[in-house]
Design a protein around this motif. Sequence first.
Motif, mmCIF file in Angstrom:
data_model
loop_
_atom_site.group_PDB
_atom_site.id
_atom_site.type_symbol
_atom_site.label_atom_id
_atom_site.label_comp_id
_atom_site.label_asym_id
_atom_site.label_seq_id
_atom_site.Cartn_x
_atom_site.Cartn_y
_atom_site.Cartn_z
ATOM 1 N N ASN A 452 -11.158 4.454 5.705
ATOM 2 C CA ASN A 452 -9.697 4.288 5.692
ATOM 3 C C ASN A 452 -9.036 5.402 6.485
ATOM 4 O O ASN A 452 -8.128 5.157 7.280
ATOM 5 C CB ASN A 452 -9.166 4.319 4.254
ATOM 6 C CG ASN A 452 -9.336 2.974 3.565
ATOM 7 O OD1 ASN A 452 -9.630 1.972 4.208
ATOM 8 N ND2 ASN A 452 -9.174 2.957 2.253
ATOM 9 N N ALA A 453 -9.497 6.656 6.232
ATOM 10 C CA ALA A 453 -8.883 7.804 6.912
ATOM 11 C C ALA A 453 -8.964 7.627 8.430
ATOM 12 O O ALA A 453 -7.980 7.818 9.144
ATOM 13 C CB ALA A 453 -9.575 9.093 6.470
ATOM 14 N N LYS A 455 -9.509 4.729 10.039
ATOM 15 C CA LYS A 455 -8.777 3.512 10.436
ATOM 16 C C LYS A 455 -7.288 3.786 10.596
ATOM 17 O O LYS A 455 -6.653 3.292 11.513
ATOM 18 C CB LYS A 455 -8.948 2.444 9.339
ATOM 19 C CG LYS A 455 -9.959 1.375 9.671
ATOM 20 C CD LYS A 455 -9.886 0.147 8.778
ATOM 21 C CE LYS A 455 -9.921 0.416 7.307
ATOM 22 N NZ LYS A 455 -10.068 -0.801 6.481
ATOM 23 N N PHE A 456 -6.730 4.567 9.651
ATOM 24 C CA PHE A 456 -5.274 4.727 9.628
ATOM 25 C C PHE A 456 -4.803 6.033 10.284
ATOM 26 O O PHE A 456 -3.693 6.469 10.074
ATOM 27 C CB PHE A 456 -4.747 4.623 8.193
ATOM 28 C CG PHE A 456 -5.008 3.258 7.597
ATOM 29 C CD1 PHE A 456 -4.263 2.161 8.026
ATOM 30 C CD2 PHE A 456 -6.008 3.055 6.656
ATOM 31 C CE1 PHE A 456 -4.510 0.894 7.503
ATOM 32 C CE2 PHE A 456 -6.252 1.804 6.135
ATOM 33 C CZ PHE A 456 -5.512 0.704 6.554
ATOM 34 N N ASP A 479 -6.536 13.248 5.865
ATOM 35 C CA ASP A 479 -6.322 12.782 7.243
ATOM 36 C C ASP A 479 -4.912 13.122 7.699
ATOM 37 O O ASP A 479 -4.067 13.510 6.881
ATOM 38 C CB ASP A 479 -6.604 11.282 7.361
ATOM 39 C CG ASP A 479 -5.620 10.413 6.604
ATOM 40 O OD1 ASP A 479 -4.408 10.545 6.836
ATOM 41 O OD2 ASP A 479 -6.065 9.603 5.742
ATOM 42 N N GLY A 483 -0.087 7.751 6.731
ATOM 43 C CA GLY A 483 0.371 8.027 5.364
ATOM 44 C C GLY A 483 0.716 6.752 4.608
ATOM 45 O O GLY A 483 0.679 5.643 5.155
ATOM 46 N N ILE A 484 1.059 6.929 3.337
ATOM 47 C CA ILE A 484 1.355 5.786 2.453
ATOM 48 C C ILE A 484 2.692 6.058 1.771
ATOM 49 O O ILE A 484 2.869 7.122 1.159
ATOM 50 C CB ILE A 484 0.246 5.626 1.383
ATOM 51 C CG1 ILE A 484 -1.110 5.408 2.067
ATOM 52 C CG2 ILE A 484 0.552 4.495 0.418
ATOM 53 C CD1 ILE A 484 -2.296 5.745 1.191
ATOM 54 N N GLU A 500 0.248 -3.459 4.802
ATOM 55 C CA GLU A 500 0.704 -4.535 5.681
ATOM 56 C C GLU A 500 0.009 -5.801 5.232
ATOM 57 O O GLU A 500 -1.213 -5.918 5.386
ATOM 58 C CB GLU A 500 0.287 -4.262 7.132
ATOM 59 C CG GLU A 500 1.077 -3.173 7.811
ATOM 60 C CD GLU A 500 0.589 -3.003 9.252
ATOM 61 O OE1 GLU A 500 0.900 -3.874 10.084
ATOM 62 O OE2 GLU A 500 -0.134 -2.039 9.492
ATOM 63 N N THR A 510 -10.349 -5.744 3.967
ATOM 64 C CA THR A 510 -10.233 -6.791 2.955
ATOM 65 C C THR A 510 -9.232 -6.413 1.875
ATOM 66 O O THR A 510 -8.825 -7.248 1.077
ATOM 67 C CB THR A 510 -11.581 -6.987 2.251
ATOM 68 O OG1 THR A 510 -12.004 -5.706 1.770
ATOM 69 C CG2 THR A 510 -12.611 -7.565 3.155
ATOM 70 N N GLY A 511 -8.880 -5.147 1.812
ATOM 71 C CA GLY A 511 -8.031 -4.705 0.702
ATOM 72 C C GLY A 511 -8.854 -4.437 -0.547
ATOM 73 O O GLY A 511 -8.323 -4.297 -1.638
ATOM 74 N N GLY A 513 -11.495 -1.974 -0.460
ATOM 75 C CA GLY A 513 -12.110 -0.639 -0.383
ATOM 76 C C GLY A 513 -11.698 0.296 -1.508
ATOM 77 O O GLY A 513 -12.549 0.866 -2.191
ATOM 78 N N LEU A 514 -10.374 0.458 -1.722
ATOM 79 C CA LEU A 514 -9.916 1.417 -2.728
ATOM 80 C C LEU A 514 -10.197 0.943 -4.145
ATOM 81 O O LEU A 514 -10.525 1.738 -5.017
ATOM 82 C CB LEU A 514 -8.423 1.696 -2.557
ATOM 83 C CG LEU A 514 -8.057 2.591 -1.367
ATOM 84 C CD1 LEU A 514 -6.548 2.786 -1.290
ATOM 85 C CD2 LEU A 514 -8.747 3.945 -1.486
ATOM 86 N N SER A 538 -2.619 11.586 4.590
ATOM 87 C CA SER A 538 -2.959 11.351 3.183
ATOM 88 C C SER A 538 -4.133 12.217 2.793
ATOM 89 O O SER A 538 -4.901 12.661 3.643
ATOM 90 C CB SER A 538 -3.378 9.889 2.965
ATOM 91 O OG SER A 538 -2.494 9.021 3.604
ATOM 92 N N PHE A 540 -7.042 11.911 -0.292
ATOM 93 C CA PHE A 540 -7.623 11.269 -1.483
ATOM 94 C C PHE A 540 -8.608 12.240 -2.112
ATOM 95 O O PHE A 540 -9.447 12.797 -1.406
ATOM 96 C CB PHE A 540 -8.356 9.970 -1.105
ATOM 97 C CG PHE A 540 -7.408 8.826 -0.848
ATOM 98 C CD1 PHE A 540 -6.767 8.701 0.375
ATOM 99 C CD2 PHE A 540 -7.160 7.886 -1.833
ATOM 100 C CE1 PHE A 540 -5.887 7.650 0.611
ATOM 101 C CE2 PHE A 540 -6.286 6.841 -1.603
ATOM 102 C CZ PHE A 540 -5.636 6.720 -0.382
HETATM 103 P P1 ADP Z 1 -8.575 -2.086 3.339
HETATM 104 O O1 ADP Z 1 -9.824 -2.862 3.397
HETATM 105 O O2 ADP Z 1 -7.367 -2.847 3.754
HETATM 106 O O3 ADP Z 1 -8.660 -0.736 3.937
HETATM 107 P P2 ADP Z 1 -8.287 -0.583 0.903
HETATM 108 O O4 ADP Z 1 -8.275 -1.026 -0.504
HETATM 109 O O5 ADP Z 1 -9.314 0.387 1.288
HETATM 110 O O6 ADP Z 1 -8.362 -1.886 1.765
HETATM 111 O O7 ADP Z 1 -6.874 0.009 1.209
HETATM 112 C C1 ADP Z 1 -5.718 -0.709 0.828
HETATM 113 C C2 ADP Z 1 -4.553 -0.350 1.716
HETATM 114 O O8 ADP Z 1 -4.151 0.978 1.464
HETATM 115 C C3 ADP Z 1 -4.890 -0.369 3.175
HETATM 116 O O9 ADP Z 1 -4.797 -1.677 3.709
HETATM 117 C C4 ADP Z 1 -3.827 0.549 3.722
HETATM 118 O O10 ADP Z 1 -2.614 -0.153 3.863
HETATM 119 C C5 ADP Z 1 -3.664 1.602 2.657
HETATM 120 N N1 ADP Z 1 -4.492 2.805 2.892
HETATM 121 C C6 ADP Z 1 -5.674 3.111 2.332
HETATM 122 N N2 ADP Z 1 -6.114 4.320 2.770
HETATM 123 C C7 ADP Z 1 -5.172 4.784 3.627
HETATM 124 C C8 ADP Z 1 -5.020 5.980 4.405
HETATM 125 N N3 ADP Z 1 -5.947 6.951 4.402
HETATM 126 N N4 ADP Z 1 -3.907 6.100 5.171
HETATM 127 C C9 ADP Z 1 -2.966 5.133 5.169
HETATM 128 N N5 ADP Z 1 -3.038 3.991 4.472
HETATM 129 C C10 ADP Z 1 -4.129 3.813 3.709
#
Ligand code: ADP
Length: 552
Positions: A452-453, A455-456, A479, A483-484, A500, A510-511, A513-514, A538, A540
């Motif tokens: 995620n870090a 990717k974003f 990262d 940000g969120i 988004e 897929t949404g 991961g977290l 962000s 984590f």
């Molecule tokens: P995904 O497969 O979409 O990454 P996650 O459950 O891992 O699913 O994350 C859910 C959403 O949280 C992401 O789609 C993104 O919008 C936001 N997100 C997660 N990690 C970060 C991050 N490090 N920086 C910014 N947004 C994040």
Amino acid sequence: MPPSDGAGRSAEPLAAGAGPAEAAGLLDALPDALCAVDRRWRVWYANARAGELFADRVLVGERLDLLLPRSRADAVWSALDKAMHGHAPVACAMSPAVLGEWMEVRASPFRDGLVIRIQTLEPRRIADAERADLLALAERSAVQAATLQRLTAALSPAVNEEQIGAVVLQQALPAFGATAGDVILLEQAEAMFRVLCWVGYPDELVRPWMRYPVDSGTPGGDVVRTGDPIFLSSIDEWHERYPRIAPIVGGNQLSAYAGLPLSFGGRVRGVVSFNFPSCREFRDEERTMLLAFAAQCAQALERAQLFAAERQARRDAEAAARAKSDFLAVMSHELRTPLTAILGYQELLADGITGPVTDTQRQQLERIEASAVHLLGLIDELLTFSRLEAGRETVQWGAVPVRDLLNEAMTLVAPLASGKPLTLSVHPPEPPTVITTDHGKLRQVLVNLLSNAVKFTDRGSVTLTGHVETNDVVIEVRDTGIGIGPEHRERIFEPFWQVEQHPTRRVSGTGLGLSVARALVQLLGGTIDFQSTPGAGSSFSVCIPRAPLLAP
Ligand code: ADP
């Protein structure tokens, strides 16, 4: 002209040693009512005034407890009972509620019963009698309030209909002096009664009545139809109003009856009935108390029905969730098999085993591989998610050097950052630490957070830091990305949720991961949280016990 007795009868002057006829005449001439009863309260003598007092009725042969109902004159009756059983004279006042004015009742043992004299109470004693009457009423109210409170307390822990029925029968019957009773509930279509519980009726009587139509000519049917209680004071009243049922009631030595509506949710849902062994007039206070108890009972039943509905809804939801995770598990498995085959054949082609490959073909084969590997990763994530949801994920405890774990996770993610102006760095804890946890699961958590870090974050840095606290190790993924926003804080760990939501989002995912990361961390006995500033980045942090709290 012979003297008159004031009641229009004339009496001859009595000669000394007059006979029984003269004696009777003398008693009839008394201004006081006089009667004699046997041991069973049957009247065998009453003078003329006594007849007048009871609306000119012929009293001889009648029962005093029917002429003067116990429920209307209970103070008088407790004195009479005392005289009868204690073989001693008594005197008490009788309130105007019984015979229209304050009276004094005196009783003395006579033969095997009593002789009872009733006369108008002297005016100077009325104030005392009124005070005593009020005091007795206050005392009765206090006893009733305590009874009601006890019954209510007994009802409150009952959570299902059967338990409520048991309280009604075990506690309320003796408290009200009833010997039989039942609780009947309307069935869904409201045309039938279902007996929830009963006591005091013979089994063979109840068995055919476990379910019966509401319109079977029973008081319960009328209670439901009108929404009002029904009180029957004697078996005669049963015969008059419910001739079909009366013989059954009488045959079981039952007499007075109280049927009270059980209403909740704006409708009558059933009836609680009490049967008494003898006749009784229900005083207003008694009716109020019975109704108050029925209201408590209805409230408890409503609570039980809500509880049952909620439990059913939870069971349904759990069954639906199980079906969903079974489906996910099966589907992910089915998708994985052909994908593995695709990767196998891609490898055969890329290695030139099936013939020479041009540069263009090799590039295309590499794209096939990258896509297939990506897809495999997504499917694995789905599989983990479904296993976690179904509670089928198990932990493989082992010794894990934190430094190696952090390096390994970063190495796995590094290819994602290629082509981006990003600095990746790892800061393991000092001194090197080994913890007891599940290596594979904690690595998956870190890979998810690091991906995620990366990717974003378009530029800047992604840092992986570990430090040791007393009982835990805290690993942080920081990262400098987009940000969120605080508005997303609550939902970020929900499965399938992304900031988004639209299909044209910039980055894939897929949404899951977290939500997978959090479930895995919880499985390992830890916690996960994040801090973020939109536009700045962000962080984590995962807090994992250095050793499992319970021995694995
Ligand atoms: P995904 O497969 O979409 O990454 P996650 O459950 O891992 O699913 O994350 C859910 C959403 O949280 C992401 O789609 C993104 O919008 C936001 N997100 C997660 N990690 C970060 C991050 N490090 N920086 C910014 N947004 C994040």
